[in-house]
Motif scaffolding. Structure first.
Motif: not given
Length: 284
Positions: A198-204
């Motif tokens: 999830p971390e790399g996909l939950l952008n602004d």
């Protein structure tokens, strides 16, 4: 009310090793003031948890952990205080549980080719009636058959996504999951957003979309979040006007996570309670 608040725990209704009543007993022994029961895609353990909490002084925050999928990553959305009878949520969770079941059957069929003593009946033996069947139950069956020493070993080897037996499963996108929870009167919080995937996909851009759909918070303090990421996720929560929670993600003996290893502040808990309209906390 002065004890710690743990807003993420599982029972045997999904992939915990303790019944809802046993989960409440463990929470009492741990000295918790509030425990959230958040089984995967199910609210079936609420009543038993409430009954077990009666007279103990502990408060049970009813919820669930909704499975969603974003590209290659599984993103889980905690939903507190949802209406358990909301038709759209009931339909969605039933579909997800059926998808999880079919996924597990396909994985076991693959695994059995190389580990012939494992059968589907072994997996079912690790579940309780009506449970949300998933990979943890396959892990428990592998342990019972002596192929691995514990759940962690199973997930690090046979059940690892690179292990050759992994089967993806269908689930709604996170924005759909957030909206489902919000429309069921619930309070949506993204679980362990700093975990691998999830971390790399939950952008602004995606965060703004989730907030517009009703997202209320981020589970900032969780052992699966990348080490040292709490400050960054706290800033993200502040940027988007979200609350920051902390939780154990307790599964009994199914995982090393211990109750109250991460907790949520009283002020944040009260904001969650004030925002939920689908159910109310049970105060034992």
């Amino acid at each position: 009310m002065s004890g710690p608040i743990d807003l993420h725990a599982h029972s045997s209704v999904s992939d915990g090793t303790e019944t809802p009543a046993q989960l409440i007993g463990a929470a009492v022994l741990a000295g918790l003031d509030v425990i959230a029961i958040t089984d995967h895609d199910s609210t079936a353990g609420w009543v038993e948890a409430f009954d077990a909490a009666r007279g103990t002084g502990i408060t049970v925050l009813p919820g669930l952990e909704l499975s969603t999928q974003l590209q290659y990553a599984s993103v889980h959305v905690l939903g507190y205080l949802v209406d358990p009878g909301n038709p759209a949520l009931v339909a969605a969770t039933a579909e997800i549980r059926e998808e999880r079941l079919q996924r597990a059957e396909k994985m076991v069929a693959r695994i059995t080719r190389d580990y012939p003593r494992l059968g589907w009946e072994d997996v079912l033996a690790q579940t309780t009636p009506g449970a949300t069947v998933g990979r943890p139950h396959i892990a428990d069956a592998l342990v019972a058959r002596g192929y691995v020493t514990d759940r962690s070993a199973a997930f690090q080897s046979i059940l690892h996504w690179r292990g050759g037996y992994y089967q993806p499963h269908k689930a709604p996108e996170p924005v759909v999951g957030v909206r489902l929870i919000a429309e069921a009167g619930g309070v949506p919080v993204i679980a362990h957003p700093g975990a691998r995937g999830p971390e790399g996909l939950l952008n602004d851009s995606r965060m703004r979309e989730l907030v517009d759909a009703g997202l209320f918070g981020l589970e900032v303090h969780h052992r699966d979040n990348r080490e040292g990421s709490a400050e960054a996720w706290t800033k993200t929560a502040e940027k988007f006007g979200l609350v920051a929670t902390g939780s154990s993600d307790y599964h009994g003996e199914g995982k090393p996570n211990r109750l109250a290893e991460n907790t949520t502040s009283r002020a944040v808990y009260e904001r969650i309670v004030a925002a939920g309209t689908g159910a109310v906390p049970f105060r034992g």
